[in-house]
Design an enzyme around this catalytic site. Structure first.
Site, PDB file in Angstrom:
ATOM      1  N   GLU A  28       0.899  -1.219  -0.037  1.00 36.54           N
ATOM      2  CA  GLU A  28       0.000   0.018  -0.003  1.00 36.54           C
ATOM      3  C   GLU A  28       0.825   1.208  -0.117  1.00 36.54           C
ATOM      4  OE1 GLU A  28      -1.535   1.953   3.526  1.00 36.54           O
ATOM      5  OE2 GLU A  28      -1.174   0.192   4.769  1.00 36.54           O
ATOM      6  N   LYS A  90      -5.136  10.799   1.261  1.00 37.42           N
ATOM      7  CA  LYS A  90      -5.381   9.396   1.730  1.00 37.42           C
ATOM      8  C   LYS A  90      -6.828   8.933   1.307  1.00 37.42           C
ATOM      9  CE  LYS A  90      -6.331   7.094   6.122  1.00 37.42           C
ATOM     10  NZ  LYS A  90      -6.801   7.131   7.384  1.00 37.42           N
ATOM     11  N   VAL A 110      -5.450   0.374   3.057  1.00 40.56           N
ATOM     12  CA  VAL A 110      -5.551  -1.081   2.622  1.00 40.56           C
ATOM     13  C   VAL A 110      -6.819  -1.227   1.747  1.00 40.56           C
ATOM     14  CG1 VAL A 110      -6.250  -3.290   3.998  1.00 40.56           C
ATOM     15  CG2 VAL A 110      -4.462  -1.698   5.024  1.00 40.56           C
ATOM     16  N   ASP A 142     -16.777   5.189  14.153  1.00 40.06           N
ATOM     17  CA  ASP A 142     -15.516   5.211  13.395  1.00 40.06           C
ATOM     18  C   ASP A 142     -15.091   3.760  13.064  1.00 40.06           C
ATOM     19  OD1 ASP A 142     -13.212   5.742  12.025  1.00 40.06           O
ATOM     20  OD2 ASP A 142     -12.668   7.258  13.549  1.00 40.06           O
ATOM     21  N   SER A 144     -13.155   1.558  10.136  1.00 38.35           N
ATOM     22  CA  SER A 144     -12.413   1.780   8.941  1.00 38.35           C
ATOM     23  C   SER A 144     -13.132   0.866   7.904  1.00 38.35           C
ATOM     24  CB  SER A 144     -11.060   1.241   9.170  1.00 38.35           C
ATOM     25  OG  SER A 144     -10.371   1.094   7.907  1.00 38.35           O
ATOM     26  N   ALA A 145     -13.100   1.221   6.625  1.00 37.98           N
ATOM     27  CA  ALA A 145     -13.385   0.792   5.446  1.00 37.98           C
ATOM     28  C   ALA A 145     -12.754  -0.243   5.273  1.00 37.98           C
ATOM     29  CB  ALA A 145     -13.631   1.728   4.070  1.00 37.98           C
ATOM     30  N   ASP A 146     -11.573  -0.550   5.653  1.00 37.06           N
ATOM     31  CA  ASP A 146     -10.614  -1.843   5.421  1.00 37.06           C
ATOM     32  C   ASP A 146     -11.418  -3.021   5.953  1.00 37.06           C
ATOM     33  OD1 ASP A 146      -8.573  -0.035   4.952  1.00 37.06           O
ATOM     34  OD2 ASP A 146      -7.487  -0.532   6.818  1.00 37.06           O
ATOM     35  N   LYS A 163      -3.750  -2.999  16.144  1.00 40.66           N
ATOM     36  CA  LYS A 163      -3.121  -1.854  16.945  1.00 40.66           C
ATOM     37  C   LYS A 163      -3.956  -1.512  18.194  1.00 40.66           C
ATOM     38  CE  LYS A 163      -1.402   0.936  13.728  1.00 40.66           C
ATOM     39  NZ  LYS A 163      -2.416   0.599  13.242  1.00 40.66           N
TER      40      LYS A 163
END
Ligand code: PSU
Ligand code: MN
Length: 309
Positions: A28, A90, A110, A142, A144-146, A163
């Site tokens: 990435e 981003k 990602v 919130d 992530s779209a990942d 993390k």
């Protein structure tokens, strides 16, 4: 030509590896622009590509440049992204259409890297950390779209676990709901990026790359869309003490809330702040874990290439 392909620029070396069934590993570019400071970011990106090569696969660093979906970057393009840093957008899934139609640049997360890798026919991808459910995500939403991308797009991702700037438990629950298997490479515990364990259990432990390659192959043969998340603990010598990093992360999140930082800016802010507070120690750990992941991804890609047919 497939209509998607007219937006893609695949470097010749990568295109020929793909058509010859040779192992390719996607990488990435948000990690370069937003994840690490210049010039370590560019140096690391090059080292990561070299590790992939040294382990028998071809690296394909992905980004969007002037609206083109780039699979494989020249040294000049890599330098450009690394120097531009957070001035580059981003880019996650939602951003791709506007960057393409507006002929703009984007460093791919990602999620966006998975989308472009899948278009090019790449099944394996190495990075440091993925996005997840943020702490407090049950209120902020919130997420992530990942995670949705892992649910839907046929690319498997090697990372160093979840993390602890994220809500690890909720991230794992989300992955379970959307059907993403979480594999631990030589570990029963989900690694926590800077630390080698989070205290949560992986779904499946695998002790060799071929075992992982076979599971990925079975998933796609069965038409079960989406990726496998392969978690690879940071080598012990580079791991940070969990209590120490926990305190730093806690303080960084308070600072972030005080400054009103939200949305896509949260992860880059936290990573930078943590690196600052640990006098660069977290950055060294981050670099080492990415290199370690690149090796494992190459090993899986090589093992998987022997399974074709
Ligand atoms: N975690 C890291 N380094 C990173 C990222 C996450 O340790 O650079 C980046 C990745 O590109 C990831 C993105 O896909 O942050 C997730 O951002 P968000 O949570 O806004 O979806
Ligand atoms: Mn987010």
């Amino acid at each position: 030509m497939n209509s998607k392909n007219r937006y893609l620029d695949i470097l010749p070396e990568i295109a020929s590896a793909l058509s010859g069934g040779k192992p390719v590993v996607a990488l990435e570019s948000t990690i370069i622009s937003h994840g690490m400071p210049y010039p370590k970011n560019i140096e690391t990106a090059k080292r990561v590509e070299q590790v992939v090569r040294d382990n028998g696969a071809i690296p394909a660093t992905i980004a969007i440049l002037k609206g083109r979906l780039k699979v494989g970057l020249s040294d000049g393009e890599l330098e450009y992204l690394g120097k531009a840093g957070t001035d580059v957008i981003k880019a996650s899934r939602r951003d791709i259409p506007f960057l393409v139609s507006g002929q703009k640049d984007g460093a791919t997360t990602v999620a966006a890297t998975m989308i472009i890798a899948a278009m090019a026919g790449i099944q394996l991808f190495a990075t440091g950390g993925i996005g997840g459910v943020h702490r407090g995500g049950e209120n902020s939403m919130d997420i992530s779209a990942d995670l949705e991308e892992l649910a839907n797009t046929d690319v498997s991702v090697v990372c160093a676990g979840i993390k602890s700037i994220l809500d690890i438990g909720r991230t794992l629950e989300y992955l379970e709901t959307v059907g993403v298997p979480v594999v631990g490479y030589k570990t029963d515990d989900v690694p926590a990026f800077y630390a080698s364990s989070s205290g949560f259990k992986v779904d499946y432990r695998c002790d060799n790359p071929l075992e992982i390659g076979k599971a990925i192959r079975a998933k796609y043969d069965l038409g079960l869309n989406g990726g496998v998340l392969i978690t690879n603990p940071v080598p012990q010598i580079y791991a940070l003490a969990p209590e120490e990093i926990e305190k730093t992360i806690h303080d960084a999140i308070i600072e972030m809330d005080n400054r009103g930082i939200t949305g896509k800016d949260t992860t880059p802010f936290l990573l930078a702040r943590i690196a600052e507070q640990t006098q660069g120690e977290s950055l060294e750990t981050n670099i080492e874990l990415v290199l370690n992941n690149a090796k494992l991804a190459a090993d899986i890609a090589v093992a998987a290439s022997g399974l074709r047919g």
